[in-house]
Design a protein around this motif. Structure first.
Motif, PDB file in Angstrom:
ATOM      1  N   PRO A 305       0.827  -1.780  -0.106  1.00 18.28           N
ATOM      2  CA  PRO A 305      -0.014  -0.003  -0.101  1.00 18.28           C
ATOM      3  C   PRO A 305       0.774   1.540   0.225  1.00 18.28           C
ATOM      4  O   PRO A 305       0.503   2.272  -0.635  1.00 18.28           O
ATOM      5  N   ILE A 306       1.952   1.200   0.766  1.00 21.15           N
ATOM      6  CA  ILE A 306       2.413   2.339   0.558  1.00 21.15           C
ATOM      7  C   ILE A 306       3.451   2.837  -0.877  1.00 21.15           C
ATOM      8  O   ILE A 306       3.811   3.461  -1.130  1.00 21.15           O
ATOM      9  N   ALA A 307       3.802   1.702  -1.528  1.00 28.26           N
ATOM     10  CA  ALA A 307       4.514   1.843  -2.732  1.00 28.26           C
ATOM     11  C   ALA A 307       3.136   2.235  -4.038  1.00 28.26           C
ATOM     12  O   ALA A 307       3.405   3.268  -4.427  1.00 28.26           O
ATOM     13  N   ILE A 308       1.524   1.588  -3.545  1.00 28.87           N
ATOM     14  CA  ILE A 308       0.788   2.809  -4.272  1.00 28.87           C
ATOM     15  C   ILE A 308       0.268   4.005  -3.916  1.00 28.87           C
ATOM     16  O   ILE A 308       0.737   4.478  -4.954  1.00 28.87           O
ATOM     17  N   SER A 309       0.549   4.235  -2.304  1.00 24.22           N
ATOM     18  CA  SER A 309       0.406   6.056  -2.644  1.00 24.22           C
ATOM     19  C   SER A 309       1.289   6.582  -3.587  1.00 24.22           C
ATOM     20  O   SER A 309       1.571   7.387  -3.445  1.00 24.22           O
ATOM     21  N   ARG A 310       2.645   6.106  -2.881  1.00 18.36           N
ATOM     22  CA  ARG A 310       4.115   6.713  -3.918  1.00 18.36           C
ATOM     23  C   ARG A 310       4.084   6.554  -5.575  1.00 18.36           C
ATOM     24  O   ARG A 310       4.092   7.601  -5.636  1.00 18.36           O
ATOM     25  N   GLN A 315       2.638  10.400 -10.477  1.00 13.81           N
ATOM     26  CA  GLN A 315       1.479   9.657 -11.336  1.00 13.81           C
ATOM     27  C   GLN A 315       1.173  11.720 -11.197  1.00 13.81           C
ATOM     28  O   GLN A 315      -0.045  12.185 -11.799  1.00 13.81           O
ATOM     29  N   GLY A 316       1.144  12.226  -9.810  1.00 14.13           N
ATOM     30  CA  GLY A 316      -0.134  13.698  -9.599  1.00 14.13           C
ATOM     31  C   GLY A 316      -1.180  13.421  -9.436  1.00 14.13           C
ATOM     32  O   GLY A 316      -1.914  14.114  -9.943  1.00 14.13           O
ATOM     33  N   ILE A 317      -1.779  12.127  -9.091  1.00 16.31           N
ATOM     34  CA  ILE A 317      -3.126  11.566  -8.839  1.00 16.31           C
ATOM     35  C   ILE A 317      -3.566  11.525  -7.701  1.00 16.31           C
ATOM     36  O   ILE A 317      -2.602  11.238  -6.445  1.00 16.31           O
ATOM     37  N   ASN A 318      -5.087  11.355  -6.556  1.00 17.84           N
ATOM     38  CA  ASN A 318      -5.023  10.513  -5.430  1.00 17.84           C
ATOM     39  C   ASN A 318      -6.027   9.874  -6.355  1.00 17.84           C
ATOM     40  O   ASN A 318      -6.692   9.423  -4.936  1.00 17.84           O
ATOM     41  N   LYS A 319      -6.078   9.300  -7.225  1.00 19.55           N
ATOM     42  CA  LYS A 319      -7.661   7.807  -7.071  1.00 19.55           C
ATOM     43  C   LYS A 319      -7.117   7.033  -8.324  1.00 19.55           C
ATOM     44  O   LYS A 319      -5.928   7.516  -9.321  1.00 19.55           O
ATOM     45  N   ILE A 320      -7.214   5.849  -7.777  1.00 20.23           N
ATOM     46  CA  ILE A 320      -6.504   4.827  -9.303  1.00 20.23           C
ATOM     47  C   ILE A 320      -7.710   4.232  -9.668  1.00 20.23           C
ATOM     48  O   ILE A 320      -8.963   3.250  -8.727  1.00 20.23           O
ATOM     49  N   SER A 349      -1.156  11.282  -0.251  1.00 17.50           N
ATOM     50  CA  SER A 349      -0.486  11.514  -0.634  1.00 17.50           C
ATOM     51  C   SER A 349       0.450  11.219   0.676  1.00 17.50           C
ATOM     52  O   SER A 349      -0.061  10.824   1.698  1.00 17.50           O
ATOM     53  N   LEU A 350       2.097  10.630   0.622  1.00 17.63           N
ATOM     54  CA  LEU A 350       2.144  10.398   1.713  1.00 17.63           C
ATOM     55  C   LEU A 350       3.205  11.681   2.292  1.00 17.63           C
ATOM     56  O   LEU A 350       2.605  12.781   1.970  1.00 17.63           O
TER      57      LEU A 350
END
Length: 350
Positions: A305-310, A315-320, A349-350
């Motif tokens: 999950p940390i990698a997904i967040s980073r 990518q400059g996004i807050n949704k995937i 974001s981190l």
């Protein structure tokens, strides 16, 4: 290989928490040679790591992650039906961190709590457990909270581990959703090699004592005590490069998918060399396999999950949105892989 399909599950949000303190590998030149630090750091792709300060525990980071999650999603505390907490570094032997989180968050007594002691496959194992709790609709909303302060288990003279590990936590919310395809999970357990990644002392088999606290030379320039994390790096590497590609390929075949059908492969962020080796063995493009260990380190079960967040932050996004393949591997020795499609997954974001 084993498999289970878990329908009616949606992943709604992920939030992470990292300690404030950064430790740079070059700061360890008093216990390791500078040239060796540079060589190891370059190989593992880690020159600095987040390290929990004295007095900061995995619970503290988990609590921060849950609060971030609640503040960035529409999840309300009163709607939480169950909480699965995964850590190898709890505040106490008894009770587990799930009870501490329930207390600190002020959750309703109706909440089902569960503590799981597992390592680098913790996030993907946890998705299986929480998904099974939710998928028949009796429970509607669940939290998966995972975190470790592994650096507190590492001897600073252990060159195999000290340059590698960092601390961190993450929280993820799953909801019952009849319109979702859910997730498909695959796993293996190679328990004959349980001792290849172990803290020998501290449990009931071998309690901490004056004797277990003595640091001794263990060969290959490594010093540690029985209270410290012991890792057979060669055995763990051999396990990972054999088992992980086999499991991912099996998962894709079983789901009638090719690598082209997956938008993002997120592996446990063991280290750059390991993840890159697995990526090449699977013949995956680098664009689909984020390697995001520098500045953070190997954070055990929270690394996915940390990698997904980073990744989202970069990518400059807050949704995937898209189809993800998430694969954890490590302590046990164990591994699991999840294929899940997400839509507007909220990522802090981190």
């Amino acid at each position: 290989m084993n498999k289970t399909s878990i329908p009616n599950i949606s992943m709604r949000g992920i939030a992470v928490a990292l300690p404030q303190e950064t430790e740079f590998n070059h700061e360890l030149s008093d216990v390791l040679e500078h040239d060796e630090i540079e060589r190891i750091s370059q190989t593992i792709g880690i020159y600095s790591r987040r390290v929990a300060e004295e007095g900061i525990t995995a619970f503290d980071l988990m609590y921060q992650a849950v609060n971030k999650l609640l503040n960035t999603t529409n999840i309300r505390k009163e709607n939480i039906d169950c909480l699965v907490c995964i850590t190898q570094t709890p505040d106490y032997l008894i009770p587990g961190n799930s009870f501490l989180l329930c207390h600190q968050l002020g959750l309703d007594p109706k909440v089902l709590t569960l503590d799981i002691n597992t390592g680098c496959a913790g996030f993907t194992h946890g998705l299986i457990v929480l998904g099974k709790l939710l998928n028949n609709g009796d429970l509607k909303c669940g939290l998966l909270v995972i975190g470790d302060t592994i650096t507190k288990l590492v001897n600073n003279q252990d060159k195999a581990a000290h340059l590698l590990f960092g601390d961190g936590a993450a929280a993820c919310v799953l909801e019952f959703d009849q319109n979702s395809q859910g997730l498909t999970a695959f796993w293996r357990t190679i328990a004959d090699d349980y001792d290849k990644l172990i803290v020998p002392a501290g449990g009931m088999r071998k309690p901490i004592s004056q004797e277990t606290s003595i640091t001794t030379f263990r060969g290959n320039g490594i010093y540690r005590s029985d209270n410290d994390l012991a890792m057979d790096g060669a055995a763990v590497f051999s396990f990972c490069i054999k088992e992980v590609p086999d499991l991912v390929n099996f998962a894709l075949r079983t789901c009638n998918l090719s690598s082209e059908d997956i938008d993002l492969f997120v592996f446990h962020q063991a280290n750059k060399f390991m993840v890159d080796y697995i990526r090449k063995k699977l013949k995956l493009s680098a664009e689909k396999v984020p390697i995001l260990v520098e500045g953070i380190g190997n954070t055990s079960g929270a690394s996915i999950p940390i990698a997904i967040s980073r990744y989202a932050y970069n990518q400059g996004i807050n949704k995937i949105s898209g189809r993800l393949c998430l694969t954890g591997f490590g302590v046990g020795l164990s591994l699991s892989s999840i294929i899940i499609e997400v839509e507007d997954l909220i990522v802090t974001s981190l």
